[in-house]
Motif scaffolding. Structure first.
Motif, PDB file in Angstrom:
ATOM      1  N   ASP A  52       0.826  -1.199   0.000  1.00  0.00           N
ATOM      2  CA  ASP A  52       0.000   0.000   0.000  1.00  0.00           C
ATOM      3  C   ASP A  52       0.868   1.259   0.000  1.00  0.00           C
ATOM      4  OD1 ASP A  52      -2.909   0.766   0.263  1.00  0.00           O
ATOM      5  OD2 ASP A  52      -2.077   1.885   1.955  1.00  0.00           O
ATOM      6  N   CYS A 120     -11.676   0.508  -7.841  1.00  0.00           N
ATOM      7  CA  CYS A 120     -11.691  -0.820  -7.228  1.00  0.00           C
ATOM      8  C   CYS A 120     -13.132  -1.301  -7.313  1.00  0.00           C
ATOM      9  CB  CYS A 120     -11.200  -0.751  -5.780  1.00  0.00           C
ATOM     10  SG  CYS A 120     -11.147  -2.371  -4.992  1.00  0.00           S
ATOM     11  N   GLU A 151      -7.296   4.076  -5.442  1.00  0.00           N
ATOM     12  CA  GLU A 151      -7.972   2.937  -6.068  1.00  0.00           C
ATOM     13  C   GLU A 151      -6.967   1.847  -6.436  1.00  0.00           C
ATOM     14  OE1 GLU A 151     -11.418   2.593  -6.371  1.00  0.00           O
ATOM     15  OE2 GLU A 151     -11.374   4.402  -5.136  1.00  0.00           O
ATOM     16  N   LYS A 154      -6.039  -0.012  -3.317  1.00  0.00           N
ATOM     17  CA  LYS A 154      -7.098  -0.950  -2.899  1.00  0.00           C
ATOM     18  C   LYS A 154      -7.067  -2.223  -3.743  1.00  0.00           C
ATOM     19  CE  LYS A 154     -10.490   2.297  -2.768  1.00  0.00           C
ATOM     20  NZ  LYS A 154     -11.879   2.785  -2.674  1.00  0.00           N
ATOM     21  N   ARG A 157      -4.009  -4.293  -2.843  1.00  0.00           N
ATOM     22  CA  ARG A 157      -4.188  -4.953  -1.548  1.00  0.00           C
ATOM     23  C   ARG A 157      -5.011  -6.228  -1.702  1.00  0.00           C
ATOM     24  NH1 ARG A 157      -7.178  -1.122   1.096  1.00  0.00           N
ATOM     25  NH2 ARG A 157      -5.404   0.260   0.808  1.00  0.00           N
TER      26      ARG A 157
END
Length: 166
Positions: A52, A120, A151, A154, A157
């Motif tokens: 991140d 996302c 985005e 996310k 991740r």
């Protein structure tokens, strides 16, 4: 196909192989090199925190590199590879009747910002994706770049968790 079945297996990969695996999560070479170099990771939380932070610190050129690997929202991913499968899952909320409106929105977005519209999509309906696209068309470039980074982080991740079987 992937040699990663767990975080332990990911930590044990040779550097080049780890980088190739990471590129399926975020297609920036700088991202893959940096995250691979910091192995081993003690748990998924540490791995995703590093991923991140790395995405958020990428130069815009590296973000642009990553964006080139993303399909337009509403496009159907072909192929049987992992990224195509993940893309189909992530965009499962797009109904056929919205594809034309999303195609028009994608075109307007790309004309305005010069890159693919990134959101996302996991857990969003097609209507929500289209609304967000239209709302973001009024952003200035700086604000939009911040949203794109968020985005991308996310998405990365979520894909990192999938990569290591979490």
């Amino acid at each position: 196909m992937s040699n990663v079945e767990s975080l332990t297996a990911f930590n044990a990969l040779e550097a080049g192989e780890a980088e190739r695996e990471l590129l399926t999560c975020c297609a920036s070479g700088a991202f893959a090199r940096y995250v691979a170099a910091l192995r081993p990771y003690r748990d998924l939380a540490q791995l995703t925190a590093v991923a991140d932070a790395t995405v958020r610190d990428l130069d815009w050129e590296d973000v642009s590199e990553a964006l080139k690997a993303h399909l337009r929202i509403g496009e159907r991913a072909g192929g049987a590879d992992r990224e195509a499968s993940w893309s189909r899952q992530e965009q499962s909320g797009v109904q056929d009747h919205l594809r034309e409106a999303l195609a028009e929105g994608n075109h307007a977005y790309e004309d305005r910002f010069g890159h693919v519209y990134l959101v996302c999509a996991t857990g969003l309906s097609g209507e929500e994706m289209l609304t967000r696209l239209r709302d973001r068309l009024v952003n200035d470039e700086e604000a939009e770049r911040a949203i794109v980074r968020n985005e991308l982080a996310k998405i990365t991740r979520l894909r990192m968790a999938k990569l290591v079987g979490a």
